[in-house]
Design a protein around this motif. Structure first.
Motif, PDB file in Angstrom:
ATOM      1  N   LYS A 262       0.823  -1.208   0.000  1.00 36.70           N
ATOM      2  CA  LYS A 262       0.000   0.000   0.000  1.00 36.70           C
ATOM      3  C   LYS A 262       0.862   1.265   0.000  1.00 36.70           C
ATOM      4  CE  LYS A 262      -3.821   1.992   2.695  1.00 36.70           C
ATOM      5  NZ  LYS A 262      -3.242   3.201   3.308  1.00 36.70           N
ATOM      6  N   GLY A 263       2.124   1.107   0.380  1.00 38.88           N
ATOM      7  CA  GLY A 263       3.029   2.251   0.375  1.00 38.88           C
ATOM      8  C   GLY A 263       3.784   2.370   1.681  1.00 38.88           C
ATOM      9  N   LEU A 264       4.933   3.052   1.630  1.00 38.61           N
ATOM     10  CA  LEU A 264       5.696   3.400   2.818  1.00 38.61           C
ATOM     11  C   LEU A 264       5.681   4.924   2.939  1.00 38.61           C
ATOM     12  CD1 LEU A 264       8.540   0.745   2.492  1.00 38.61           C
ATOM     13  CD2 LEU A 264       6.751   0.833   4.243  1.00 38.61           C
ATOM     14  N   GLY A 265       6.741   5.512   3.456  1.00 43.13           N
ATOM     15  CA  GLY A 265       6.708   6.957   3.619  1.00 43.13           C
ATOM     16  C   GLY A 265       8.028   7.495   4.108  1.00 43.13           C
ATOM     17  N   ALA A 266       7.958   8.618   4.847  1.00 44.16           N
ATOM     18  CA  ALA A 266       9.159   9.360   5.221  1.00 44.16           C
ATOM     19  C   ALA A 266      10.066   8.583   6.168  1.00 44.16           C
ATOM     20  CB  ALA A 266       8.772  10.693   5.851  1.00 44.16           C
ATOM     21  N   MET A 267       9.514   7.677   6.978  1.00 46.12           N
ATOM     22  CA  MET A 267      10.390   6.904   7.865  1.00 46.12           C
ATOM     23  C   MET A 267      11.429   6.152   7.055  1.00 46.12           C
ATOM     24  SD  MET A 267       7.624   5.272  10.527  1.00 46.12           S
ATOM     25  CE  MET A 267       6.236   6.264  11.107  1.00 46.12           C
ATOM     26  N   HIS A 268      10.995   5.525   5.990  1.00 49.06           N
ATOM     27  CA  HIS A 268      11.923   4.763   5.152  1.00 49.06           C
ATOM     28  C   HIS A 268      12.753   5.676   4.256  1.00 49.06           C
ATOM     29  CE1 HIS A 268       9.706   1.330   6.637  1.00 49.06           C
ATOM     30  NE2 HIS A 268      10.675   0.575   6.165  1.00 49.06           N
ATOM     31  N   ALA A 269      12.163   6.744   3.766  1.00 45.53           N
ATOM     32  CA  ALA A 269      12.924   7.676   2.937  1.00 45.53           C
ATOM     33  C   ALA A 269      14.086   8.279   3.716  1.00 45.53           C
ATOM     34  CB  ALA A 269      12.011   8.783   2.416  1.00 45.53           C
ATOM     35  N   LEU A 270      13.879   8.574   5.005  1.00 50.48           N
ATOM     36  CA  LEU A 270      14.944   9.116   5.845  1.00 50.48           C
ATOM     37  C   LEU A 270      15.971   8.049   6.218  1.00 50.48           C
ATOM     38  CD1 LEU A 270      12.742  11.243   8.276  1.00 50.48           C
ATOM     39  CD2 LEU A 270      14.336  12.177   6.589  1.00 50.48           C
ATOM     40  N   SER A 271      15.512   6.832   6.440  1.00 54.09           N
ATOM     41  CA  SER A 271      16.401   5.775   6.931  1.00 54.09           C
ATOM     42  C   SER A 271      17.330   5.237   5.853  1.00 54.09           C
ATOM     43  CB  SER A 271      15.566   4.629   7.506  1.00 54.09           C
ATOM     44  OG  SER A 271      16.380   3.576   7.944  1.00 54.09           O
ATOM     45  N   HIS A 272      16.829   5.055   4.637  1.00 56.13           N
ATOM     46  CA  HIS A 272      17.648   4.435   3.595  1.00 56.13           C
ATOM     47  C   HIS A 272      18.975   5.165   3.344  1.00 56.13           C
ATOM     48  CE1 HIS A 272      13.944   2.178   1.810  1.00 56.13           C
ATOM     49  NE2 HIS A 272      14.560   1.474   2.724  1.00 56.13           N
ATOM     50  N   PRO A 273      18.998   6.501   3.212  1.00 56.12           N
ATOM     51  CA  PRO A 273      20.289   7.167   3.011  1.00 56.12           C
ATOM     52  C   PRO A 273      21.231   7.009   4.204  1.00 56.12           C
ATOM     53  CG  PRO A 273      18.493   8.591   2.310  1.00 56.12           C
ATOM     54  CD  PRO A 273      17.868   7.449   3.036  1.00 56.12           C
ATOM     55  N   ALA A 353      19.503  14.763   2.580  1.00 58.56           N
ATOM     56  CA  ALA A 353      18.151  15.196   2.218  1.00 58.56           C
ATOM     57  C   ALA A 353      17.816  14.977   0.739  1.00 58.56           C
ATOM     58  CB  ALA A 353      17.945  16.654   2.609  1.00 58.56           C
ATOM     59  N   PRO A 354      18.696  15.331  -0.212  1.00 54.45           N
ATOM     60  CA  PRO A 354      18.365  15.045  -1.620  1.00 54.45           C
ATOM     61  C   PRO A 354      18.240  13.551  -1.895  1.00 54.45           C
ATOM     62  CG  PRO A 354      20.129  16.671  -1.466  1.00 54.45           C
ATOM     63  CD  PRO A 354      19.945  16.104  -0.097  1.00 54.45           C
ATOM     64  N   MET A 355      19.041  12.733  -1.211  1.00 53.57           N
ATOM     65  CA  MET A 355      18.931  11.293  -1.388  1.00 53.57           C
ATOM     66  C   MET A 355      17.578  10.795  -0.884  1.00 53.57           C
ATOM     67  SD  MET A 355      22.791  10.283  -0.079  1.00 53.57           S
ATOM     68  CE  MET A 355      22.566   8.517  -0.244  1.00 53.57           C
ATOM     69  N   ALA A 356      17.147  11.321   0.246  1.00 54.00           N
ATOM     70  CA  ALA A 356      15.847  10.933   0.786  1.00 54.00           C
ATOM     71  C   ALA A 356      14.721  11.357  -0.139  1.00 54.00           C
ATOM     72  CB  ALA A 356      15.652  11.542   2.174  1.00 54.00           C
ATOM     73  N   ALA A 357      14.853  12.541  -0.728  1.00 53.56           N
ATOM     74  CA  ALA A 357      13.808  13.040  -1.631  1.00 53.56           C
ATOM     75  C   ALA A 357      13.682  12.179  -2.881  1.00 53.56           C
ATOM     76  CB  ALA A 357      14.104  14.488  -2.011  1.00 53.56           C
ATOM     77  N   ALA A 358      14.776  11.528  -3.278  1.00 52.84           N
ATOM     78  CA  ALA A 358      14.753  10.665  -4.466  1.00 52.84           C
ATOM     79  C   ALA A 358      14.289   9.250  -4.147  1.00 52.84           C
ATOM     80  CB  ALA A 358      16.149  10.617  -5.088  1.00 52.84           C
ATOM     81  N   ASP A 359      14.113   8.941  -2.865  1.00 57.70           N
ATOM     82  CA  ASP A 359      13.726   7.582  -2.475  1.00 57.70           C
ATOM     83  C   ASP A 359      12.265   7.327  -2.854  1.00 57.70           C
ATOM     84  OD1 ASP A 359      12.688   5.417  -0.509  1.00 57.70           O
ATOM     85  OD2 ASP A 359      14.850   5.364  -0.214  1.00 57.70           O
ATOM     86  N   PRO A 360      11.966   6.192  -3.477  1.00 56.04           N
ATOM     87  CA  PRO A 360      10.581   5.926  -3.890  1.00 56.04           C
ATOM     88  C   PRO A 360       9.603   5.810  -2.730  1.00 56.04           C
ATOM     89  CG  PRO A 360      11.974   3.997  -4.271  1.00 56.04           C
ATOM     90  CD  PRO A 360      12.886   5.134  -3.944  1.00 56.04           C
ATOM     91  N   SER A 361      10.093   5.615  -1.514  1.00 53.36           N
ATOM     92  CA  SER A 361       9.192   5.547  -0.355  1.00 53.36           C
ATOM     93  C   SER A 361       8.433   6.843  -0.148  1.00 53.36           C
ATOM     94  CB  SER A 361       9.989   5.215   0.916  1.00 53.36           C
ATOM     95  OG  SER A 361      10.654   3.980   0.807  1.00 53.36           O
TER      96      SER A 361
END
Length: 388
Positions: A262-273, A353-361
């Motif tokens: 169904k989708g993820l979000g900012a928690m994963h977008a912040l964590s991956h980088p 931050a730019p890496m997080a913004a590019a994350d598909p999450s």
């Protein structure tokens, strides 16, 4: 009631204590005679892997082992696994371990039949159509932690060392054909690992629940997964031998991963980088950033969080009640309050931050995300500024 069953959602799952004994038969059911067990280097040194190999060999299978997998697997780990698979004449993969081992193994099973580079199959547009499915190896997945739920996932998160970004490799047939979910395999996990992986399971369900994407089936699965974490994660951390708590957490882990289609979000977008650049533990990083993201998203999901609070039987149901529960849980489990405790300082924000913004999450977050917004979230999580 015995915590045991054969489930077929979203794939075939044999759930219950002691079911690792069925591993040889499970492999044979998929046509394997020479499986390659793929796991991470740390786990390979523990008795649980030796025991699994003994079970396989006692069952008449010529099993091999590949364990050159880092805690945050990189493309080179996958390529080395493919080389080991071919050199050993293997005919299938056993994905064994936590998120790193499972993700690397699924990627190995994908790549043994491909002629294109690994990152040509990143989860972008229709890149998955490039996969030559006939060459993919069959996979039996055996999770040994209760967190990522990768055993029921159709993707692997692999770090691209050329630009230090975590990339999602995706194909529908990457989902293992059969899962053996034996909670006894998690008995030896240290309390800190149990806590961090359990918070990862919570994040999957919580982000899926808050995602605006319409998927009522995943929504219901996410809701019950959150309840299971609330009821059983503290017990699993307090007493690692509590097989009932371990069982419920293993179920919650698979449910969380099932729900996040169904989708993820900012928690994963912040964590991956953070994992890609600083090699932080994914579940621990998620646990640290969770309340900051939840507070940021509250204006968009207040009604949904209030309903969740009622389901969890929290006092004074509201978004605030959910946030306060997460904060209490995090403190009870000994999770650090700030990213600074993981060695991430303000000087890293401009890079992360730019890496997080590019994350598909980012696409599943209930509020829009861009690099400046994510930079502020990083700053809040580094300095411990919690809104709401």
């Amino acid at each position: 009631m015995p915590l045991r069953g054969n489930w077929n959602y979203p794939t075939a799952i044999r759930f219950g204590a002691g079911r690792i004994a069925e591993l040889p038969e499970a492999c044979r059911s998929l046509g394997m005679q020479r499986p390659l067990l793929v796991t991470d280097a740390g786990l390979a040194r523990l008795p649980v892997v030796a025991a699994a190999l003994d079970i396989l060999r006692a069952g008449g299978l010529a099993a091999g082992l590949f364990s050159d997998v880092r805690p945050n697997p990189v493309g080179a780990d996958v390529l080395a696994g493919v080389a080991a698979y071919r050199a050993g004449g293997h005919d299938g993969v056993i994905a064994f371990g936590g998120g790193s081992g499972l993700d690397a193994a699924k990627a190995v099973a994908l790549m043994v039949g491909q002629s294109r580079p690994l990152f040509d199959f990143e989860d972008r547009d229709d890149w998955f159509t490039r996969v030559e499915t006939a060459g993919m190896a069959p996979v039996v997945a055996v999770p040994t932690t209760s967190g990522t739920g990768s055993e029921v996932g159709r993707a692997s998160v692999i770090t691209d060392e050329s630009d230090h970004t975590k990339k999602i490799i995706f194909h529908p047939k990457m989902m293992p054909a059969l899962v053996i979910a034996d909670p006894e395999l998690t008995i030896g996990l240290p309390a800190a690992v149990t806590a961090a992986t359990g918070m990862d399971a919570l994040s999957h369900a919580l982000e899926a629940y808050c995602s605006p994407v319409y998927h009522p089936i995943a929504q219901g699965v996410a809701l019950e997964a959150i309840r299971l974490v609330k009821e059983w994660l503290p017990a699993a951390v307090r007493d690692g031998t509590d097989i009932v708590a371990r069982s419920h957490m293993m179920a919650a882990s698979s449910m969380g991963a099932t729900s996040f289609q169904k989708g993820l979000g900012a928690m994963h977008a912040l964590s991956h980088p953070c994992g890609a650049v600083f090699d932080t533990h994914h579940g621990l990083t998620i646990a640290v950033v969770m309340p900051y993201v939840l507070a940021f998203n509250r204006p968009a999901v207040e009604a949904r969080l209030t309903a969740l609070a009622r389901y969890l039987d929290l006092p004074a149901p509201s978004g605030r009640a959910v946030l306060e529960w997460v904060l209490r849980l995090r403190a009870e489990l000994g999770i650090p309050e700030r990213l600074a405790a993981l060695g991430i300082g303000l000087e890293a924000v401009a890079r992360l931050a730019p890496m997080a913004a590019a994350d598909p999450s980012c696409g599943g977050n209930p509020r829009p995300l861009d690099a400046p917004t994510l930079a502020r979230l990083y700053e809040d999580a580094i300095e411990g500024r919690l809104a709401g």
